[in-house]
Design a protein around this motif. Structure first.
Motif, mmCIF file in Angstrom:
data_model
loop_
_atom_site.group_PDB
_atom_site.id
_atom_site.type_symbol
_atom_site.label_atom_id
_atom_site.label_comp_id
_atom_site.label_asym_id
_atom_site.label_seq_id
_atom_site.Cartn_x
_atom_site.Cartn_y
_atom_site.Cartn_z
ATOM 1 N N GLY A 7 0.760 -1.163 0.015
ATOM 2 C CA GLY A 7 0.048 -0.131 0.083
ATOM 3 C C GLY A 7 0.908 1.196 0.032
ATOM 4 O O GLY A 7 0.399 2.101 0.270
ATOM 5 N N GLY A 8 2.095 1.189 -0.450
ATOM 6 C CA GLY A 8 2.941 2.637 -0.262
ATOM 7 C C GLY A 8 3.503 2.511 0.998
ATOM 8 O O GLY A 8 3.854 1.699 1.761
ATOM 9 N N LEU A 9 3.898 3.702 1.089
ATOM 10 C CA LEU A 9 4.776 4.222 2.574
ATOM 11 C C LEU A 9 3.832 4.096 3.777
ATOM 12 O O LEU A 9 2.602 4.626 3.594
ATOM 13 C CB LEU A 9 5.259 5.691 2.070
ATOM 14 N N SER A 10 4.221 3.680 4.796
ATOM 15 C CA SER A 10 3.532 3.878 5.846
ATOM 16 C C SER A 10 3.439 5.213 6.627
ATOM 17 O O SER A 10 4.362 6.034 6.110
ATOM 18 C CB SER A 10 4.073 2.943 7.159
ATOM 19 N N ARG A 11 2.678 5.703 7.661
ATOM 20 C CA ARG A 11 2.679 6.884 8.250
ATOM 21 C C ARG A 11 3.937 7.470 8.731
ATOM 22 O O ARG A 11 4.423 8.418 8.780
ATOM 23 C CB ARG A 11 1.565 7.078 8.981
ATOM 24 N N GLU A 12 4.510 6.280 9.536
ATOM 25 C CA GLU A 12 5.786 6.463 10.123
ATOM 26 C C GLU A 12 6.987 6.767 9.446
ATOM 27 O O GLU A 12 7.531 7.909 9.465
ATOM 28 C CB GLU A 12 6.091 5.202 10.841
ATOM 29 N N MET A 13 6.739 6.312 8.097
ATOM 30 C CA MET A 13 8.018 6.664 7.091
ATOM 31 C C MET A 13 7.566 8.069 6.521
ATOM 32 O O MET A 13 8.436 8.766 6.321
ATOM 33 C CB MET A 13 7.938 5.757 5.958
ATOM 34 N N ILE A 14 6.393 8.470 6.345
ATOM 35 C CA ILE A 14 6.136 9.786 5.664
ATOM 36 C C ILE A 14 6.245 10.686 6.632
ATOM 37 O O ILE A 14 6.901 11.974 6.414
ATOM 38 C CB ILE A 14 4.467 9.764 5.452
ATOM 39 N N PHE A 15 6.065 10.545 7.895
ATOM 40 C CA PHE A 15 6.532 11.411 9.102
ATOM 41 C C PHE A 15 8.018 11.524 9.289
ATOM 42 O O PHE A 15 8.388 12.580 9.566
ATOM 43 C CB PHE A 15 5.760 11.171 10.440
ATOM 44 N N GLY A 16 8.528 10.383 8.946
ATOM 45 C CA GLY A 16 10.058 10.404 9.260
ATOM 46 C C GLY A 16 10.515 11.344 8.172
ATOM 47 O O GLY A 16 11.488 11.892 8.309
ATOM 48 N N ILE A 17 10.407 10.912 6.855
ATOM 49 C CA ILE A 17 10.950 11.748 5.577
ATOM 50 C C ILE A 17 10.615 13.118 5.952
ATOM 51 O O ILE A 17 11.406 13.964 5.550
ATOM 52 C CB ILE A 17 10.423 11.209 4.410
ATOM 53 N N ALA A 18 9.374 13.392 6.342
ATOM 54 C CA ALA A 18 8.968 14.972 6.316
ATOM 55 C C ALA A 18 9.726 15.521 7.408
ATOM 56 O O ALA A 18 10.348 16.690 7.298
ATOM 57 C CB ALA A 18 7.556 15.187 6.507
ATOM 58 N N GLY A 19 10.042 14.898 8.591
ATOM 59 C CA GLY A 19 10.865 15.623 9.790
ATOM 60 C C GLY A 19 12.208 15.498 9.172
ATOM 61 O O GLY A 19 13.082 16.676 9.824
ATOM 62 N N GLY A 20 12.760 14.543 8.748
ATOM 63 C CA GLY A 20 14.396 14.667 8.412
ATOM 64 C C GLY A 20 14.448 15.721 7.297
ATOM 65 O O GLY A 20 15.566 16.628 7.564
ATOM 66 N N PHE A 21 13.687 15.730 6.480
ATOM 67 C CA PHE A 21 13.590 17.121 5.338
ATOM 68 C C PHE A 21 13.571 18.308 6.015
ATOM 69 O O PHE A 21 14.380 19.110 5.505
ATOM 70 C CB PHE A 21 12.608 16.848 4.029
ATOM 71 N N PHE A 75 17.435 12.270 11.362
ATOM 72 C CA PHE A 75 16.382 12.700 11.818
ATOM 73 C C PHE A 75 15.176 11.968 11.211
ATOM 74 O O PHE A 75 13.962 11.850 11.889
ATOM 75 C CB PHE A 75 16.291 14.357 11.720
ATOM 76 N N THR A 76 15.391 11.527 9.997
ATOM 77 C CA THR A 76 14.305 10.557 9.415
ATOM 78 C C THR A 76 14.062 9.122 10.438
ATOM 79 O O THR A 76 13.027 9.045 10.686
ATOM 80 C CB THR A 76 14.821 10.076 7.955
ATOM 81 N N MET A 77 15.371 8.904 10.747
ATOM 82 C CA MET A 77 14.827 7.746 11.751
ATOM 83 C C MET A 77 14.542 7.980 13.065
ATOM 84 O O MET A 77 13.666 7.315 13.454
ATOM 85 C CB MET A 77 16.409 6.925 11.820
ATOM 86 N N LEU A 78 14.922 9.029 13.540
ATOM 87 C CA LEU A 78 14.500 9.490 14.847
ATOM 88 C C LEU A 78 13.067 9.846 14.681
ATOM 89 O O LEU A 78 12.192 9.354 15.703
ATOM 90 C CB LEU A 78 15.371 11.030 15.131
ATOM 91 N N PHE A 79 12.670 10.671 13.676
ATOM 92 C CA PHE A 79 11.181 11.031 13.559
ATOM 93 C C PHE A 79 10.248 9.682 13.335
ATOM 94 O O PHE A 79 9.110 9.560 13.552
ATOM 95 C CB PHE A 79 10.933 11.827 12.560
ATOM 96 N N GLY A 80 10.764 8.669 12.630
ATOM 97 C CA GLY A 80 10.068 7.550 12.372
ATOM 98 C C GLY A 80 9.926 6.879 13.341
ATOM 99 O O GLY A 80 8.927 6.319 13.840
ATOM 100 N N VAL A 81 10.876 6.722 14.504
ATOM 101 C CA VAL A 81 10.841 5.872 15.666
ATOM 102 C C VAL A 81 9.828 6.760 16.477
ATOM 103 O O VAL A 81 9.073 5.781 17.142
ATOM 104 C CB VAL A 81 12.221 5.784 16.174
ATOM 105 N N ILE A 82 10.193 7.811 16.740
ATOM 106 C CA ILE A 82 9.051 8.817 17.768
ATOM 107 C C ILE A 82 7.613 8.662 17.192
ATOM 108 O O ILE A 82 6.794 8.296 17.886
ATOM 109 C CB ILE A 82 9.502 10.245 17.788
ATOM 110 N N SER A 83 7.441 8.610 15.884
ATOM 111 C CA SER A 83 5.988 8.650 15.391
ATOM 112 C C SER A 83 5.492 7.226 15.488
ATOM 113 O O SER A 83 4.102 7.059 15.721
ATOM 114 C CB SER A 83 5.934 9.145 13.815
ATOM 115 N N SER A 84 6.315 6.519 15.432
ATOM 116 C CA SER A 84 5.681 4.977 15.366
ATOM 117 C C SER A 84 5.138 4.547 16.938
ATOM 118 O O SER A 84 4.085 3.828 17.018
ATOM 119 C CB SER A 84 6.975 3.929 15.213
#
Length: 88
Positions: A7-21, A75-84
């Motif tokens: 189904g594409g990217l999960s919400r954790e990955m989207i939040f992680g990429i947005a936070g890292g960017f 920060f992508t990994m950090l935001f991904g873990v926090i959002s999960s």
């Protein structure tokens, strides 16, 4: 964090990429602001020839791109873990 292959990217990955960017962009803006307000820029850099200014600025950009690239992944990994933890 599970990668959803159907189904594409999960919400954790989207939040992680947005936070890292966003952190990488904020870092880039902050470093440029600090450079243009520095004593070196106002007293010495403005008197260099145009060719030397271009070479120094490209060197500055290359270093900052490498640092921003590293910050993006951290920060992508950090935001991904926090959002999960918050999206359960």
């Amino acid at each position: 964090m599970i990668i959803a292959l159907h189904g594409g990217l999960s919400r954790e990955m989207i939040f992680g990429i947005a936070g890292g960017f966003s952190i990488a962009i904020l870092f880039f803006i902050f470093i440029h602001y600090r450079m243009f307000k520095s004593e070196y820029y106002n007293e010495e850099y403005v008197y260099f020839s145009s060719g030397r200014k271009i070479v120094l600025y490209f060197g500055f950009l290359m270093v900052n791109f490498v640092l921003a690239y590293g910050l993006f992944f951290v920060f992508t990994m950090l935001f991904g873990v926090i959002s999960s933890y918050f999206l359960k």
